[in-house]
Design a protein around this motif. Sequence first.
Motif, PDB file in Angstrom:
ATOM      1  N   UNK A 127      11.695   2.146  -2.163  1.00 52.31           N
ATOM      2  CA  UNK A 127      10.933   1.976  -0.931  1.00 52.31           C
ATOM      3  C   UNK A 127       9.922   0.844  -1.065  1.00 52.31           C
ATOM      4  N   UNK A 128       9.262   0.773  -2.215  1.00 52.97           N
ATOM      5  CA  UNK A 128       8.282  -0.293  -2.447  1.00 52.97           C
ATOM      6  C   UNK A 128       8.971  -1.655  -2.456  1.00 52.97           C
ATOM      7  N   UNK A 129      10.146  -1.737  -3.084  1.00 56.35           N
ATOM      8  CA  UNK A 129      10.873  -3.006  -3.115  1.00 56.35           C
ATOM      9  C   UNK A 129      11.262  -3.451  -1.713  1.00 56.35           C
ATOM     10  N   UNK A 130      11.731  -2.508  -0.898  1.00 58.79           N
ATOM     11  CA  UNK A 130      12.089  -2.837   0.487  1.00 58.79           C
ATOM     12  C   UNK A 130      10.853  -3.323   1.247  1.00 58.79           C
ATOM     13  N   UNK A 131       9.738  -2.629   1.062  1.00 60.16           N
ATOM     14  CA  UNK A 131       8.513  -3.009   1.750  1.00 60.16           C
ATOM     15  C   UNK A 131       7.985  -4.353   1.252  1.00 60.16           C
ATOM     16  N   UNK A 132       8.011  -4.560  -0.061  1.00 55.27           N
ATOM     17  CA  UNK A 132       7.488  -5.806  -0.637  1.00 55.27           C
ATOM     18  C   UNK A 132       8.253  -7.021  -0.123  1.00 55.27           C
ATOM     19  N   UNK A 188       3.397  -1.221   4.019  1.00 62.13           N
ATOM     20  CA  UNK A 188       2.969   0.167   3.814  1.00 62.13           C
ATOM     21  C   UNK A 188       4.164   1.054   3.509  1.00 62.13           C
ATOM     22  N   UNK A 189       4.014   1.891   2.493  1.00 62.70           N
ATOM     23  CA  UNK A 189       4.975   2.952   2.183  1.00 62.70           C
ATOM     24  C   UNK A 189       4.242   4.280   2.251  1.00 62.70           C
ATOM     25  N   UNK A 190       4.837   5.273   2.896  1.00 60.65           N
ATOM     26  CA  UNK A 190       4.306   6.635   2.825  1.00 60.65           C
ATOM     27  C   UNK A 190       5.258   7.491   2.007  1.00 60.65           C
ATOM     28  N   UNK A 225       0.855  -1.176   0.000  1.00 58.79           N
ATOM     29  CA  UNK A 225       0.000   0.000   0.000  1.00 58.79           C
ATOM     30  C   UNK A 225       0.900   1.239   0.000  1.00 58.79           C
ATOM     31  N   UNK A 226       0.587   2.182  -0.874  1.00 64.91           N
ATOM     32  CA  UNK A 226       1.339   3.434  -0.951  1.00 64.91           C
ATOM     33  C   UNK A 226       0.411   4.557  -0.523  1.00 64.91           C
ATOM     34  N   UNK A 274       0.587  -3.138  12.276  1.00 64.95           N
ATOM     35  CA  UNK A 274       0.711  -4.580  12.070  1.00 64.95           C
ATOM     36  C   UNK A 274       1.218  -4.974  10.691  1.00 64.95           C
ATOM     37  N   UNK A 275       1.758  -4.040   9.951  1.00 67.84           N
ATOM     38  CA  UNK A 275       2.417  -4.288   8.669  1.00 67.84           C
ATOM     39  C   UNK A 275       3.798  -3.650   8.714  1.00 67.84           C
ATOM     40  N   UNK A 276       4.754  -4.163   7.956  1.00 70.98           N
ATOM     41  CA  UNK A 276       6.025  -3.442   7.808  1.00 70.98           C
ATOM     42  C   UNK A 276       5.769  -2.072   7.192  1.00 70.98           C
ATOM     43  N   UNK A 277       6.517  -1.057   7.643  1.00 69.80           N
ATOM     44  CA  UNK A 277       6.326   0.311   7.163  1.00 69.80           C
ATOM     45  C   UNK A 277       7.646   0.902   6.694  1.00 69.80           C
ATOM     46  N   UNK A 278       7.576   1.647   5.599  1.00 73.49           N
ATOM     47  CA  UNK A 278       8.748   2.310   5.025  1.00 73.49           C
ATOM     48  C   UNK A 278       8.346   3.735   4.650  1.00 73.49           C
ATOM     49  N   UNK A 279       9.121   4.718   5.074  1.00 77.01           N
ATOM     50  CA  UNK A 279       8.918   6.105   4.663  1.00 77.01           C
ATOM     51  C   UNK A 279       9.823   6.388   3.469  1.00 77.01           C
ATOM     52  N   UNK A 280       9.242   6.828   2.368  1.00 77.36           N
ATOM     53  CA  UNK A 280      10.003   7.286   1.208  1.00 77.36           C
ATOM     54  C   UNK A 280      10.076   8.800   1.304  1.00 77.36           C
ATOM     55  N   UNK A 281      11.183   9.305   1.820  1.00 77.24           N
ATOM     56  CA  UNK A 281      11.307  10.735   2.133  1.00 77.24           C
ATOM     57  C   UNK A 281      11.711  11.465   0.861  1.00 77.24           C
TER      58      UNK A 281
END
Length: 234
Positions: free
Chosen positions: A190-195, A51-53, A11-12, A94-101
């Motif tokens: 970021x999506x690759x890291x999260x996936x 999740x990526x923000x 999810x982005x 409850x999901x892995x989270x990654x911030x794409x700054x």
Amino acid sequence: MPYLDRDGDVFVLYLGNEGQTDSENRFHPEWIDQFQALLDEVEASEGPAALVTVSSGKFYSNGLDTDWLFGNVDKHYWYLDRVHAIYSRLLTFPLPTVAAVNGHAFGAGAMLATSHDFRVMRTDRGYWCLPEVHLGMRFTPAMNSLLVERLPNQVALEAMTTGRRYTAADARAAGIVDDTADPADLLSAAVARAAALAGNRKPNLPVIKRHLHERVLAGLAVPTTAENMEFTAG
């Protein structure tokens, strides 16, 4: 307002209006409502997911909505505790989270990124910065807890007492972010890291996170009051 997209198992969550590239993505109360509602939507999904923000344009987030704060003096503490609740929720999500700054992350916006599991920062422009010392502002006890628990001690001291503007390279060297990427590759990185972590979405993940972040969560739960805080903005 924030909106949601999806890339496979990831999810982005975009922090700003769709198609808008000049928003500072400040935390207006309605922005907070929408952000929390989108997290509800993500959390209600099933199966492997992460999740990526991210945002678009010059800013990741410029933090607190100071215009709203100055117009609603009687609601300062209520508002700040709602911001703290975002940080607590992300820390235990409850999901892995990654911030794409993707751009500037200042004040409470820098703390938003810091509340994710991992951070990837754009290389060519944008700063991670806590400017409060230059603005004559204090950190709430909850914000102080987040920063001193999530950052190495000397990094927290430098960031909080000097207001240093960290480039992507500086932030990675300091341990503020985990990786950097060229602007064209930032979101995909970021999506690759999260996936790669989406399969870790299991019932034990939030339990692990709650125990891992026990001290910072206790600090974030401290209400902001007149007794422990003068007016703060970020």
